[in-house]
Design a protein around this motif. Structure first.
Motif, mmCIF file in Angstrom:
data_model
loop_
_atom_site.group_PDB
_atom_site.id
_atom_site.type_symbol
_atom_site.label_atom_id
_atom_site.label_comp_id
_atom_site.label_asym_id
_atom_site.label_seq_id
_atom_site.Cartn_x
_atom_site.Cartn_y
_atom_site.Cartn_z
ATOM 1 N N TRP A 1 146.903 -38.910 79.823
ATOM 2 C CA TRP A 1 146.194 -38.139 80.838
ATOM 3 C C TRP A 1 146.307 -38.815 82.196
ATOM 4 N N PHE A 2 146.065 -40.119 82.250
ATOM 5 C CA PHE A 2 146.133 -40.844 83.511
ATOM 6 C C PHE A 2 147.555 -40.857 84.078
ATOM 7 N N ALA B 1 147.172 -31.916 80.937
ATOM 8 C CA ALA B 1 145.791 -31.837 81.419
ATOM 9 C C ALA B 1 145.599 -32.739 82.638
ATOM 10 N N GLY B 2 146.223 -33.905 82.649
ATOM 11 C CA GLY B 2 146.166 -34.792 83.810
ATOM 12 C C GLY B 2 146.845 -34.171 85.022
ATOM 13 N N ILE B 3 147.987 -33.522 84.796
ATOM 14 C CA ILE B 3 148.669 -32.819 85.882
ATOM 15 C C ILE B 3 147.788 -31.696 86.413
ATOM 16 N N ALA B 4 147.142 -30.960 85.525
ATOM 17 C CA ALA B 4 146.262 -29.861 85.939
ATOM 18 C C ALA B 4 145.082 -30.383 86.756
ATOM 19 N N ILE C 1 133.493 -37.651 91.721
ATOM 20 C CA ILE C 1 132.283 -37.561 90.899
ATOM 21 C C ILE C 1 132.401 -36.415 89.897
ATOM 22 N N ALA C 2 132.886 -35.267 90.360
ATOM 23 C CA ALA C 2 133.027 -34.109 89.470
ATOM 24 C C ALA C 2 134.050 -34.370 88.367
ATOM 25 N N VAL C 3 135.195 -34.941 88.735
ATOM 26 C CA VAL C 3 136.223 -35.239 87.728
ATOM 27 C C VAL C 3 135.720 -36.314 86.773
ATOM 28 N N ALA D 1 151.212 -38.845 87.997
ATOM 29 C CA ALA D 1 152.553 -38.292 88.197
ATOM 30 C C ALA D 1 152.559 -37.153 89.206
ATOM 31 N N LEU D 2 151.490 -36.408 89.303
ATOM 32 C CA LEU D 2 151.418 -35.352 90.310
ATOM 33 C C LEU D 2 150.667 -35.808 91.554
#
Length: 142
Positions: free
Chosen positions: A70-71, A8-11, A47-49, A76-77
């Protein structure tokens, strides 16, 4: 490491860079500007994230391992892509048009995109967790 949180963090990082690139594409090919839509997107992404982060945190109540995963996925990406973009004079996937004869700054906006989309978001998250910590401590004392 929690695989789903990591992915999910990569996405999220992929989405951030995708939106930044689309904004620059719109600037270069439609508006014929250095950075107008891209700058707006760069300022709204953190702000959105962050809003998405708060909503997810309140609904799912993830633990520290999930949050860290997640972080780590986001970093990583996001960070290698940012390093790649900065090493290529900002000529990511969208060719940058030269609009001046003196000193062309077009393409340098990618350097600043990373600061807002990465560091501003991290600062907002840190402030959120700090305020949440203070509120929990205040409630526990009453």
């Amino acid at each position: 490491m929690k695989r789903r949180s990591f992915l999910a963090g990569i996405a999220a990082a992929f989405t951030a860079w995708g939106l930044l690139t689309l904004g620059d594409c719109f600037d270069e090919y439609v508006l014929n500007e250095d950075s107008a839509v891209g700058a707006f997107i760069a300022l709204t992404i953190p702000i959105a994230v962050f809003i998405f982060y708060i909503v997810h945190y309140r609904r799912s109540k993830p633990g520290i391992p999930e949050l860290m995963s997640w972080f780590i996925g986001y970093s990583a990406l996001f960070l290698p892509v940012w390093a790649y973009v900065c090493s290529g004079n900002g000529h990511f996937f969208i060719p940058q048009k030269s609009r001046t004869d003196w000193f062309d700054f077009n393409g340098i906006e990618y350097l600043f995109y990373g600061f807002t989309a990465y560091f501003a978001f991290l600062v907002l998250c840190a402030l959120f967790h700090f305020i949440l910590f203070i509120v929990k401590k205040a409630k526990s004392k009453t």
